[in-house]
Design an enzyme around this catalytic site. Structure first.
Site, PDB file in Angstrom:
ATOM      1  CD  GLU A 284      -2.944  -1.122   2.305  1.00  0.00           C
ATOM      2  OE1 GLU A 284      -4.131  -1.403   2.059  1.00  0.00           O
ATOM      3  OE2 GLU A 284      -2.531  -0.823   3.440  1.00  0.00           O
ATOM      4  CG  ASP A 357      -7.768  -5.595   4.678  1.00  0.00           C
ATOM      5  OD1 ASP A 357      -7.299  -5.868   5.792  1.00  0.00           O
ATOM      6  OD2 ASP A 357      -7.907  -4.421   4.290  1.00  0.00           O
ATOM      7  CD  GLU A 385     -10.055  -1.860   7.834  1.00  0.00           C
ATOM      8  OE1 GLU A 385      -9.736  -1.350   6.743  1.00  0.00           O
ATOM      9  OE2 GLU A 385      -9.267  -2.557   8.512  1.00  0.00           O
TER      10      GLU A 385
END
Length: 676
Positions: A284, A357, A385
């Site tokens: 990332e 993820d 998340e």
């Protein structure tokens, strides 16, 4: 009554109220969630102990004194008996893992001071569930030497993917002032066996390695040490260039290696028990060894040489690159599996539970079992998340248990292939620590499973609920099933049948399966579901990306047959027939509706439990369940509006139409969403 007498009476009443509040430690705040699962609610209405005796034999360290104090306070608060006498005995037991302990009624023994502290908390946990002191018999040893929390906290106080307020680490005032909350935080972690804390974000800033920040980290380490907790720091790989004035961060450059060795020496001079570095590299956009044509092993081993046998380098395997056209679910395996056996002995490769993820449901990561010559860590996400932030009640022990118990087909279960357990923390500056009261249960569940991965989710839920709310069987028999079914409810109304990564951009809040215009293909939800008029799903069989080939053959067959992961591994038509006889198009709305209905049942269950819970926390949980009900409906309606449009099909009979047209859902925007 004369006016003067009335004034005296009013003042006396006010004084008595003030005295009462002071004597009770502030009753108005006593049930605001701050005490977590350490409330030690009285077991009876009997008077408190007149005497609590804790005898210590064989040690008098700060850690043992903490164990003694915990027992004296806890037994007094619990009101176990008119008199309680406990013995803490340090005694060598051959082959005992550090932190192991034995409890035999009123005697706690361990070969380590930390083990005596863990034993003290374990005894209070048993008593807190209503078990008689004389019947408590435990002989426990932690399954893993390192059980750690990873904080994604930034020095400015912002918490990435944090939904409980600002960071608990007050970097601005450190090292001169250490907030008392740091002691309470360490105490909570010690109570569930957590012994390592990474204090900053994996998207690290190089300044965390500057001398002034080393002094700040030292202040935290000194506070945490008596509680058996070592401190770790996320290190930015490019630090030699960013703050060291070197022209490169090449791990094979002698000057770079010397810089890291000097930096490690500086840290260990200040913090002799410093745990080590956590590194996110070449992921990332973060810098890493591949920037110089080197491997992950080259980078990790360079840091390992700098630390030596003083600590550990934890190297994250969460990697994917925009220029890599390979299926994102395959990239970590492709990069790391060929490096098996090439990492130094003090390097741990940290692998997320699934290959994408932290999704509400995904298969276990194929690296587990595929790197037998490398120390691995299982990384779990405690902060939700992708499961509704702190707003939604989603008890994660079943998700954690599912990952730990997964059979790798090579080296047994995932739990047997790892040597470290890490969890992305969900703590923040909110008074109740985690944003919502039930999210405390996920912190607790992580610690308990990191200590013993064989524990069942229902046992953990019952333990936590009894300590945090009420040990009344009527309460527990209602709330524990509610907790156990909550994660599946989230899966149903968000990502049923193997869908994944269909959330909003950036903040990851709310449904957005239509997003297709982001700069990197693997950031777009359409990349993962690939829905059109013909069908839906990501083909990871040999006719597609063949990600299945990264699993052991028998495991691959099982995963392919699992309809809960249908659209993760297969692309099928809308008319694909499932085992229950429904077509996919009939089953999708049934799953969404089932999830919404489950939340409605949770609301109803919680409403009946008001007599068992203080009004402040009951109201707060009820408010959040109302939010969850509305947002579950939103997820359901927005998703079905999109799937209906893409497929060109009307909803099957018996399923209500979305409240708004698709364009309305697509227009929603949430710049104020926390944690981005």
């Amino acid at each position: 009554m004369a006016k003067g007498m009335r004034m005296v009476t009013v003042r006396l009443c006010a004084l008595l109220l003030l005295v009462t509040v002071l004597m009770t430690g502030g009753a108005a705040r006593a049930e605001d969630g701050y005490r977590l699962w350490l409330r030690n609610a009285p077991l009876s209405n009997a008077a408190q102990h007149k005497r609590v005796t804790v005898t210590v034999i064989g040690s008098d360290s700060p850690t043992v004194r903490l164990a003694r104090d915990e027992l004296q306070r806890g037994l007094t608060e619990l009101r176990v008996a008119p008199h309680a006498a406990i013995t803490l005995r340090k005694r060598v037991r051959s082959g005992e893992r550090h932190g192991a302990f034995r409890i035999d009624g009123a005697t706690i023994t361990s070969a380590s001071d930390t083990g005596l502290l863990y034993g003290a908390f374990a005894l209070l946990r048993e008593l807190g569930q209503g078990k008689p002191l004389a019947t408590v018999r435990l002989d426990e040893s932690p399954a893993y030497d390192l059980r750690m929390l990873n904080h994604w906290d930034n020095p400015d106080g912002h918490v990435e993917r944090g939904y409980a307020g600002r960071s608990i680490f007050d970097w601005w005032h450190l090292p001169g002032h250490v907030d008392a909350r740091m002691t309470d935080y360490a105490r909570a972690n010690a109570s569930i066996g957590i012994n390592g804390v990474v204090v900053n974000n994996v998207n690290a800033r190089a300044m965390m390695l500057e001398t002034r920040y080393i002094a700040k980290v030292k202040a935290l380490a000194d506070t945490f040490r008596p509680w058996g907790i070592r401190v770790y720091v996320s290190a930015r790989f490019s630090a030699p260039r960013d703050i060291g004035r070197l022209k490169t961060a090449d791990p094979l450059d002698p000057a770079v290696r010397a810089w890291w060795k000097a930096k490690a020496d500086e840290i260990y001079a200040a913090i002799p028990d410093f745990g080590g570095f956590l590194v996110k590299a070449n992921s990332e956009g973060q810098p890493g060894p591949q920037d110089y044509g080197r491997t992950h092993a080259d980078g990790a081993n360079m840091l390992a040489a700098a630390i030596g046998d003083r600590g550990t380098v934890i190297w994250r395997a969460f990697v994917y690159a925009a220029e890599n056209k390979e299926d994102r679910a395959k990239q970590a395996f492709t990069e790391f599996q060929p490096l098996d056996g090439k990492f130094a002995s003090n390097v741990v490769v940290q692998v997320k539970n699934g290959p994408i993820d932290f999704q509400p449901r995904e298969p276990f990561h194929p690296l587990f079992g595929a790197m037998p010559k490398t120390r691995l860590s299982l990384e779990l996400q405690i902060t939700k998340e992708y499961l509704g932030f702190a707003s939604h009640l989603a008890f994660l022990a079943p998700l954690f248990e599912e990952a730990l118990d997964a059979d790798t087909g090579r080296s047994g279960s995932v739990s047997r292939t790892v040597s470290v357990i890490a969890g992305v923390a969900n703590t923040g500056s909110d008074r109740n620590w985690t944003g919502s009261h039930f999210d405390q249960a996920n912190w607790y569940a992580f610690g308990r499973l990191a200590w013993n991965p064989k524990l069942a989710s229902d046992q953990i839920a019952r333990e936590w609920a009894a300590q945090a709310f009420s040990r009344d069987p009527a309460f527990l028999n209602a709330v524990v099933p509610m907790m156990l079914g909550s994660r599946d409810a989230v899966v149903d109304y968000m990502t049923p049948l193997g869908l994944a990564h269909v959330m909003g951009t950036g903040h990851h809040y709310g449904p957005a399966p239509w997003v297709s215009d982001l700069a990197r293909p693997e950031w777009n939800p359409v990349y993962y579901h690939r829905a059109d008029r013909d069908g839906i799903g990501f083909d990871r069989t040999p006719t597609g990306s063949n990600a299945l080939a990264q699993y052991a053959p028998d495991v691959a067959k099982r995963l392919l047959a699992d309809e809960e992961l249908l659209l993760w591994f297969r692309r099928v038509s809308w008319d694909h027939r499932l085992k229950n006889g429904n077509t996919l198009w009939e089953e999708l709305p049934r799953r969404y509706d089932r999830g919404v209905a489950a939340v409605e049942r949770m609301r109803g269950t919680w409403a009946t439990l008001a007599p068992h819970v203080d009004a402040q926390r009951h109201r707060a949980v009820a408010d959040f369940l109302n939010i969850q009900r509305d947002e579950a409906q939103w997820w359901r309606d927005a998703s079905l509006a999109y799937w209906s449009t893409v497929s060109g099909r009307a909803l099957p009979t018996g399923h209500s139409a979305p409240r708004y047209p698709l364009s309305w859902y697509q227009a929603q925007n949430f710049p104020e969403a926390p944690g981005e």
